[in-house]
Write an enzyme that holds these catalytic residues in place. Structure first.
Site, PDB file in Angstrom:
ATOM      1  N   ILE A 137       0.887  -1.092   0.216  1.00  0.00           N
ATOM      2  CA  ILE A 137       0.155   0.039   0.333  1.00  0.00           C
ATOM      3  C   ILE A 137       1.284   1.157  -0.037  1.00  0.00           C
ATOM      4  CG2 ILE A 137      -2.754  -1.111   0.951  1.00  0.00           C
ATOM      5  CD1 ILE A 137      -1.083  -0.102   3.342  1.00  0.00           C
ATOM      6  N   ASP A 138       0.277   2.400  -0.671  1.00  0.00           N
ATOM      7  CA  ASP A 138       1.125   3.333  -0.804  1.00  0.00           C
ATOM      8  C   ASP A 138       2.136   4.023   0.423  1.00  0.00           C
ATOM      9  OD1 ASP A 138       0.892   3.576  -3.671  1.00  0.00           O
ATOM     10  OD2 ASP A 138      -1.070   4.569  -3.523  1.00  0.00           O
TER      11      ASP A 138
END
Length: 307
Positions: A137-138
């Protein structure tokens, strides 16, 4: 490219900045090309030029690609919010601002550095820089992430992602008031040809991407949505919500700037479900919204009550 990692190319009428043009020719980032230009690894008609060199279209260009320096990934005593752990799998509630794995510009302070300190037994399928990492995930997205502690677990979890049998639900705060309750965005995502650091909806060099969303709450000028991923492309939710006209609040890359006092996008991986790779048991985990998102939503509620 030859054995010395040199790449020769003719401009063939191309004009504009050389750093931008070169980045578009190969799978290179523009910042990477700029570094090569500054270090003298790029010659134009036999001479060194700066990243802002304007091409005339007649140049002969030689790029000497430096050998990659292998990063040494070290364990670091960084606190982790461990939601679940056994001998095969560990589920982490990743805080906003933490990069998942080391890369250029982020060689320490990552989730991988923390994991190596917390547990030495991680799968090796993705190499030394990404041990145990099955999905990402970012940096500025918070929430749940599953990590494999051995290769058996890694192969199983990766296959589940490929088969789309995992459950991944995200909560996002977006700009605008979405008029309908449910929606599906089916639009291919690829790299933006004008900015290699961004993704966009495009038919060129793209991959199929599907996001389902459900409206949870509406406020004046904003909507809280639950997004369900069918695919997992880079920046998928951020790109898709912008594509339909409802960009994420706080997103410096895809949304309006400085509309909230948030550092990065209002996006949280709230639910993660998968089949345990060894026992076959169905596991499902939930993580509460981070304080920053909860505060911003509470302020919107407060403004609505006062109006």
């Amino acid at each position: 490219m030859n054995e010395q990692n040199e790449w020769a190319v003719k401009a063939n009428g191309a004009t504009g900045r050389i750093d931008k043009w070169l980045a578009e020719q190969q799978d290179w980032s523009r910042s990477q090309v700029q570094d090569w230009l500054k270090a003298g690894h790029v010659e134009v008609d036999g001479r060194i030029v700066k990243p802002n060199y304007k091409m005339s279209g007649t140049e002969n260009i030689l790029v000497r690609i430096p050998e990659a320096v292998e990063l040494e990934v070290l364990p670091e005593n960084i606190p982790l919010d461990v939601v679940y752990e056994d001998s095969d799998v560990i589920v982490i509630n990743k805080p906003k601002g933490m990069v998942v794995h080391p890369a250029a510009g982020h060689v320490s302070g990552t989730l991988v550095n923390a994991l190596l300190y917390h547990c030495q037994d991680l799968s090796g399928i993705n190499g030394v820089k990404r041990p145990g990492i099955v999905h990402r995930i970012d940096k500025d997205t918070s929430g749940l992430l599953m990590v494999a502690k051995n290769d058996l677990a890694h192969e199983s979890l990766a296959q589940q992602l490929k088969d789309k049998t995992t459950e991944r639900l995200y909560i996002a705060l977006v700009h605008g008031e979405i008029p309908h309750e449910l929606g599906t965005i089916e639009a291919p995502v690829g790299r933006d040809k004008n900015d290699r650091q961004r993704m966009t909806v495009t038919d060129k060099n793209s991959k199929a991407a599907v996001t389902h969303f459900r409206v949870l709450e509406r406020y004046e000028g904003f909507t809280v949505v639950e997004c369900k991923l069918e695919t997992g492309r880079t920046h998928q939710i951020r790109v898709h919500m912008r594509y339909i006209g409802f960009p994420l609040a706080g997103d410096p890359k895809y949304g309006p700037r400085k509309t909230m006092k948030m550092n990065g996008q209002a996006l949280h991986a709230a639910v993660l479900g998968f089949t345990h790779p060894r026992t076959g048991e169905t596991l499902r985990f939930e993580a509460d919204l981070p304080e920053e998102m909860t505060f911003e939503i509470s302020q919107l509620k407060k403004l609505e009550l006062e109006s």
